[in-house]
Scaffold this active site. Structure first.
Site, PDB file in Angstrom:
ATOM      1  N   GLU A 107      11.435  27.836   2.299  1.00  0.00           N
ATOM      2  CA  GLU A 107      12.354  26.678   2.702  1.00  0.00           C
ATOM      3  C   GLU A 107      13.641  27.396   2.877  1.00  0.00           C
ATOM      4  O   GLU A 107      14.749  26.736   2.483  1.00  0.00           O
ATOM      5  CB  GLU A 107      12.551  25.980   1.467  1.00  0.00           C
ATOM      6  N   GLU A 153       3.151  23.323   1.027  1.00  0.00           N
ATOM      7  CA  GLU A 153       3.876  22.525  -0.376  1.00  0.00           C
ATOM      8  C   GLU A 153       3.406  20.873  -0.167  1.00  0.00           C
ATOM      9  O   GLU A 153       3.986  20.684   0.909  1.00  0.00           O
ATOM     10  CB  GLU A 153       5.104  23.067  -0.718  1.00  0.00           C
TER      11      GLU A 153
HETATM   12  O1  AHR Z   1       7.682  22.871  -5.786  1.00  0.00           O
HETATM   13  C1  AHR Z   1       8.847  22.828  -6.317  1.00  0.00           C
HETATM   14  C2  AHR Z   1       9.867  23.232  -5.128  1.00  0.00           C
HETATM   15  O2  AHR Z   1       9.682  22.294  -4.146  1.00  0.00           O
HETATM   16  C3  AHR Z   1       9.674  24.735  -4.626  1.00  0.00           C
HETATM   17  O3  AHR Z   1      10.371  25.496  -5.380  1.00  0.00           O
HETATM   18  C4  AHR Z   1      10.575  24.441  -3.420  1.00  0.00           C
HETATM   19  O4  AHR Z   1      10.033  25.192  -2.369  1.00  0.00           O
HETATM   20  C5  AHR Z   1      10.267  23.075  -2.815  1.00  0.00           C
HETATM   21  O5  AHR Z   1      11.553  22.542  -2.719  1.00  0.00           O
END
Ligand code: AHR
Length: 495
Positions: A172, A291
């Site tokens: 990110e 994610e």
């Molecule tokens: O999954 C929790 C967080 O969400 C992770 O660390 C990050 O990559 C995202 O913002």
């Protein structure tokens, strides 16, 4: 209400890559410590990892696990997590404001993955560290021996290289909250140079470049365009992240999250294909949706107050959340021709399908069940189905089809239909037209319930379970089932 689906044996989108059924373990909250790892636990194996958790993880058929973050990785020094445990320092985890004891690190994690049959998906730190550290880390993990870092791995007790195939180039990096946040141009340059270096050390690795951390960020999708303009020929995947929230109580919009997932995926595909044609490239860029999950119950309590493994982001998922996730999983399968890697974020305790009690039991949350079903029965040929459905309220999406669905044919010619009924008030009578599919036996299970807020808990770990639904039948070339209001459904057709 009514819906019809046409399943045609000959119209196939593609076969999901095994890596579509992945998850994510970050050093955050109780994900690692008292999550997967708890050496004093009665079920712990010789390496200190909880056996009861490993069994639930295996039940999910997890194909790959992304590690060690997440935001955590952007401040992480991997060297603190290898070697004898007594020599490993306690460090500050700036991302989550915790103390990291470094009792679990790369070697421990890779061993865990191998024991549960999942591929590690390793992220390198491109926040506080850079290409040098990434190269050294890769050398430690994948070079056979005879170099400083590979010999260090051997000295630490790992004669064989870890052979880690999947590597994320940071996490990110578009996000303001990321340690070492970068502009698109800055990240693109760093990512391409790191990719070149890493592939020189190990040409067999696959690299995942950071896409945006959400499609709601101002820099989306320009970020993707900038990154791919530099990295297109050097990386194998571009990532996307998306968390779905019902924080504002707009359940109709929340239940339409599959539409949001479709839109996000398709926008990223458009950027990839634009860059492909701009470059006159022969290569098609694949997506790593590394994610995704529902996340809102415990979203505010994000900081750890400099403790070791405090409870953070422990969402307790209800029936509505499970139906929402089911819709997202349908979207992933439907895009399996381009989304090759996906990681349910996360695996244990932190926005997770599995919850543990320190020193006690581990149990499945509601969202465990849709993931388990898709992972078990979704490996085959994903059919390009046609759906006609009565409409329901889709919140900000207006009137939407009440039913969304996807179907997968397995090797024996059996078909599985995954479906959500997003209407909260009415059952839907579903007719499935079978074209080129012979089926004489049908079964139908669904996750639903009168109380949509119902959750599983240590006191009642099996309160919410998928249950058989009566009334399904096959009549010639048609199958019939009734989808309960607000439900996640698995319909199996075979002989
Ligand atoms: O999954 C929790 C967080 O969400 C992770 O660390 C990050 O990559 C995202 O913002």
């Amino acid at each position: 209400m009514k819906a019809e689906i046409i399943l045609n044996h000959d119209y196939i989108i593609g076969e999901p890559d095994g890596m579509l059924f992945g998850s994510f373990v970050e050093h955050i909250g109780r994900s690692v410590y008292t999550g997967i790892y708890e050496p004093d636990h009665y079920s712990a194996d010789e390496y200190g990892f909880r056996g009861d958790v490993a069994q639930l993880v295996r039940g999910l058929g997890i194909s790959g696990i992304r590690y060690p973050g997440g935001n955590f990785v952007s401040g992480y020094n991997w060297e603190n997590g290898v070697g004898p445990r007594v020599t490993r320092p306690k460090t500050i985890d700036v991302a989550w404001n915790c103390i990291e004891p470094n009792l679990v690190g790369t070697d421990d994690f890779v061993g865990y993955c191998r024991r549960i049959g999942a591929e590690p998906i390793m992220a390198v730190n491109l926040g506080t560290a850079g290409m040098k550290e990434a190269a050294e880390f890769l050398e430690y993990c994948n070079v056979r021996g005879g170099t400083a870092y590979s010999d260090r791995r051997i000295k630490n007790g790992y004669r064989e290289p870890h052979g880690i195939k999947y590597w994320c180039l940071g996490n990110e990096m578009d996000a303001q909250w990321q340690i070492g946040h970068k502009t698109g141009g800055e990240y693109a340059r760093l990512a391409v140079e790191t990719a070149k270096l890493m592939k020189k050390i190990d040409p067999d690795i696959s690299l995942i470049a950071c896409g945006s951390s959400g499609d709601d960020l101002r820099t989306f999708p320009e970020w993707e365009a900038q990154v791919l303009a530099e990295c297109y020929e050097r990386v194998d995947y571009i990532s996307l992240h998306h968390y779905f929230s019902n924080a504002d109580g707009d359940t109709a919009t929340f239940l339409a999250s599959g539409i949001a997932a479709d839109s996000h995926i398709e926008q990223v595909i458009s950027v990839c294909d634009y860059i492909k044609s701009r470059r006159r490239s022969k290569k098609t860029m694949m997506l790593a949706f590394d994610e995704y999950n529902v996340w809102y119950h415990d979203r505010d309590k994000k900081k750890g107050n400099l403790q070791i493994a405090p409870p953070l982001c422990e969402d307790h998922y209800n029936i509505t959340d499970a139906v929402c996730l089911g819709g997202v999983l349908i979207s992933l399968l439907r895009h399996c021709d381009r989304v090759k890697i996906a990681c349910l974020a996360q695996l244990v305790n932190v926005i997770a399908p599995i919850i543990t009690v320190p020193g006690g039991m581990a149990y499945r949350q509601t969202i465990y069940y849709p993931f388990e079903a898709v992972s078990r029965f979704g490996r085959g040929a994903v059919l390009d189905i046609r759906i006609k459905s009565d409409l329901c309220d889709g919140g900000k999406y207006g009137a939407i089809p009440a039913v969304d669905s996807v179907s997968v044919l397995n090797g024996d010619g059996d078909a599985v239909v995954f479906a959500v009924n997003r209407d909260t008030g009415n059952p839907v009578s579903l007719c499935i037209a079978l074209q080129g599919i012979d089926a004489s036996v049908i079964s139908h299970t669904a996750l639903y319930g009168e109380n949509r807020e119902a959750i599983n808990s240590p006191e009642n770990p099996d309160r919410v379970l998928p249950v058989p639904v009566g009334g399904c039948r096959i009549d010639g070339k048609e199958a019939f089932a009734v989808l309960p209001p607000l439900s996640w459904n698995v319909i199996k057709l075979g002989n």
